[in-house]
Design a protein around this motif. Sequence first.
Motif, PDB file in Angstrom:
ATOM      1  N   ALA A   1       0.821  -1.220   0.000  1.00  0.00           N
ATOM      2  CA  ALA A   1       0.000   0.000   0.000  1.00  0.00           C
ATOM      3  C   ALA A   1       0.851   1.264   0.000  1.00  0.00           C
ATOM      4  O   ALA A   1       0.639   2.192   0.787  1.00  0.00           O
ATOM      5  CB  ALA A   1      -0.949  -0.004   1.200  1.00  0.00           C
ATOM      6  N   MET A   2       1.817   1.337  -0.912  1.00  0.00           N
ATOM      7  CA  MET A   2       2.726   2.489  -0.984  1.00  0.00           C
ATOM      8  C   MET A   2       1.970   3.747  -1.406  1.00  0.00           C
ATOM      9  O   MET A   2       1.169   3.722  -2.335  1.00  0.00           O
ATOM     10  CB  MET A   2       3.835   2.219  -1.998  1.00  0.00           C
ATOM     11  N   GLN A   3       2.258   4.860  -0.731  1.00  0.00           N
ATOM     12  CA  GLN A   3       1.709   6.159  -1.086  1.00  0.00           C
ATOM     13  C   GLN A   3       2.462   7.220  -0.311  1.00  0.00           C
ATOM     14  O   GLN A   3       3.264   6.908   0.579  1.00  0.00           O
ATOM     15  CB  GLN A   3       0.212   6.219  -0.778  1.00  0.00           C
ATOM     16  N   ARG A   4       2.223   8.492  -0.634  1.00  0.00           N
ATOM     17  CA  ARG A   4       2.956   9.582   0.018  1.00  0.00           C
ATOM     18  C   ARG A   4       2.810   9.509   1.536  1.00  0.00           C
ATOM     19  O   ARG A   4       3.786   9.549   2.269  1.00  0.00           O
ATOM     20  CB  ARG A   4       2.485  10.941  -0.500  1.00  0.00           C
ATOM     21  N   ASP A   5       1.599   9.463   2.038  1.00  0.00           N
ATOM     22  CA  ASP A   5       1.378   9.364   3.476  1.00  0.00           C
ATOM     23  C   ASP A   5       1.234   7.891   3.847  1.00  0.00           C
ATOM     24  O   ASP A   5       0.164   7.408   4.190  1.00  0.00           O
ATOM     25  CB  ASP A   5       0.133  10.164   3.871  1.00  0.00           C
ATOM     26  N   TRP A   6       2.336   7.202   3.778  1.00  0.00           N
ATOM     27  CA  TRP A   6       2.385   5.771   3.975  1.00  0.00           C
ATOM     28  C   TRP A   6       2.138   5.440   5.434  1.00  0.00           C
ATOM     29  O   TRP A   6       2.762   6.028   6.328  1.00  0.00           O
ATOM     30  CB  TRP A   6       3.774   5.291   3.559  1.00  0.00           C
ATOM     31  N   SER A   7       1.241   4.499   5.702  1.00  0.00           N
ATOM     32  CA  SER A   7       0.954   4.138   7.088  1.00  0.00           C
ATOM     33  C   SER A   7       2.174   3.486   7.721  1.00  0.00           C
ATOM     34  O   SER A   7       2.979   2.823   7.047  1.00  0.00           O
ATOM     35  CB  SER A   7      -0.238   3.176   7.156  1.00  0.00           C
ATOM     36  N   THR A   8       2.312   3.671   9.019  1.00  0.00           N
ATOM     37  CA  THR A   8       3.453   3.103   9.733  1.00  0.00           C
ATOM     38  C   THR A   8       3.493   1.589   9.594  1.00  0.00           C
ATOM     39  O   THR A   8       4.565   0.999   9.407  1.00  0.00           O
ATOM     40  CB  THR A   8       3.376   3.496  11.216  1.00  0.00           C
ATOM     41  N   ALA A   9       2.329   0.945   9.649  1.00  0.00           N
ATOM     42  CA  ALA A   9       2.293  -0.516   9.578  1.00  0.00           C
ATOM     43  C   ALA A   9       2.786  -1.023   8.226  1.00  0.00           C
ATOM     44  O   ALA A   9       3.589  -1.967   8.158  1.00  0.00           O
ATOM     45  CB  ALA A   9       0.869  -1.006   9.840  1.00  0.00           C
ATOM     46  N   HIS A  10       2.311  -0.409   7.135  1.00  0.00           N
ATOM     47  CA  HIS A  10       2.729  -0.857   5.808  1.00  0.00           C
ATOM     48  C   HIS A  10       4.205  -0.534   5.558  1.00  0.00           C
ATOM     49  O   HIS A  10       4.930  -1.316   4.934  1.00  0.00           O
ATOM     50  CB  HIS A  10       1.858  -0.213   4.732  1.00  0.00           C
ATOM     51  N   ARG A  11       4.640   0.612   6.029  1.00  0.00           N
ATOM     52  CA  ARG A  11       6.039   0.989   5.851  1.00  0.00           C
ATOM     53  C   ARG A  11       6.944   0.042   6.636  1.00  0.00           C
ATOM     54  O   ARG A  11       8.010  -0.370   6.167  1.00  0.00           O
ATOM     55  CB  ARG A  11       6.240   2.444   6.313  1.00  0.00           C
TER      56      ARG A  11
ATOM     57  N   LYS B   1      11.024   8.382   0.108  1.00  0.00           N
ATOM     58  CA  LYS B   1      11.169   9.057   1.393  1.00  0.00           C
ATOM     59  C   LYS B   1      12.368   8.497   2.152  1.00  0.00           C
ATOM     60  O   LYS B   1      12.793   7.356   1.928  1.00  0.00           O
ATOM     61  CB  LYS B   1       9.887   8.839   2.215  1.00  0.00           C
ATOM     62  N   VAL B   2      12.883   9.307   3.067  1.00  0.00           N
ATOM     63  CA  VAL B   2      13.851   8.805   4.033  1.00  0.00           C
ATOM     64  C   VAL B   2      13.066   8.333   5.255  1.00  0.00           C
ATOM     65  O   VAL B   2      12.211   9.053   5.764  1.00  0.00           O
ATOM     66  CB  VAL B   2      14.860   9.889   4.455  1.00  0.00           C
ATOM     67  N   VAL B   3      13.341   7.122   5.686  1.00  0.00           N
ATOM     68  CA  VAL B   3      12.667   6.568   6.860  1.00  0.00           C
ATOM     69  C   VAL B   3      13.661   6.510   8.010  1.00  0.00           C
ATOM     70  O   VAL B   3      14.735   5.926   7.890  1.00  0.00           O
ATOM     71  CB  VAL B   3      12.104   5.165   6.567  1.00  0.00           C
ATOM     72  N   ASN B   4      13.308   7.141   9.122  1.00  0.00           N
ATOM     73  CA  ASN B   4      14.137   7.129  10.322  1.00  0.00           C
ATOM     74  C   ASN B   4      13.663   6.050  11.281  1.00  0.00           C
ATOM     75  O   ASN B   4      12.455   5.849  11.450  1.00  0.00           O
ATOM     76  CB  ASN B   4      14.066   8.481  11.042  1.00  0.00           C
TER      77      ASN B   4
END
Length: 420
Positions: free
Chosen positions: A132-142, A182-185
């Motif tokens: 479920a990739m998208q700009r406002d990606w949910s934390t669970a999917h990410r 995106k960069v994911v921290n």
Amino acid sequence: MPRQFPRPRLRSTAAVFTTLSALAATSLVTGPSVAEPFAAAPCALERTDAHHSEGLDTWNAAYPRPARSLDAVMVFLSFPDSVPLATPAELTADHFPATSDFFERASYGRFTLRPHPLRHWIRMPRPSTSYAMQRDWSTAHRAAYLRDALAVTDGRVDFSRYDIVYFVADPHAPGVDSDATKVVNLETPLRVDGTDLRRVVTVFERHPPDRLVLAHETGHVFDLPDLYHRPVDGKGDWDTFVGDWDLMGSQFGLAPDLFGWHKWKLGWIKPRQVACVRAYEPTRLTLEPLGAGPGVPVEGAAGAPAFGLGRGTKLAVVRTGIDSVLAFEARGPVGNDAQACRPGILVYRVHSGAESGRGPVEVIDAHPHTEACWENSVYPPLADAPVALGESFTVPGEDVRVAVEGRTRSGAWTVKIAVG
């Protein structure tokens, strides 16, 4: 032969999931407060708790410092619901050497980004549409995406060898959305191959990709904030804060070189190249073009190319508050700014307490009633923002005035700044 010991492996899947459940996008997590002393000057703002704070008195040690050569691994991820149409080599060429070249010019040769692309695809365990990739990606999917990516690459990549990690998804897979780049921290660093993995660049770009998009995301890896304005309802203009004038505002900008303030923060401009202008003392300065470095031609006063700039004053700063300054720098068609619309002295305000994406830098328009380069500019009202040769400008709301008096034979700009 000596006995071959296996590399330390990634922590168990359960442990990885626990850690990744606490991750968030780069615009949401406040970086650790670990600090290293850096710039000492009366006009250097102090770093605050704001995410990607524009304070630069100390360096946030949680981020790699681009004051030396850094190594970046590119890992290419495919999915069971799609056969890649491009090769890893073709996708590497989408981003390099353009990204390295941008930083080489921006840093005046002080920083080198060395890419290390894998030559093969690594297949993810689930279809691309499942994440479920998208700009406002949910934390669970990410978290699920990173958990799977790290699981399939463990044993194939020695992460301890690299300063930066790019996970590049198959751009033709049906579930891949370029807006999700995106960069994911990781709020809690993940221990991988004996090193702490704090952040990952997740790349979902088209082929070919947006111009300089990887350079923008890499800027976040170096603790630089987003400078664009994101409308609350998703409608309206995103480029009202800085327009074309910095990569962290728009990678499509006509003049995407990093602001002088950012170059100071990253260590590419030295404290001796920054002039702190004090009140009640009109100051005359010679400002070198921001994009000019050793061997870069600059048009001089007589119109002929001049060389050798790069070590003089690059930035003038006026302190306006505890967490704010006005910055002045010379911008023109040089280096990364080769397509700049209007040359002159650019004026902008810096707020060290403003969060990434909430206006930490705002360009001040010296020509608020006109616009320029409307056919190419990302925001024409700010394309002609610089104070031009022979003009003077009083900063609205501040008792600060700048006059652009001339150009030197070498191509530098002579200015007078008066405060109070």
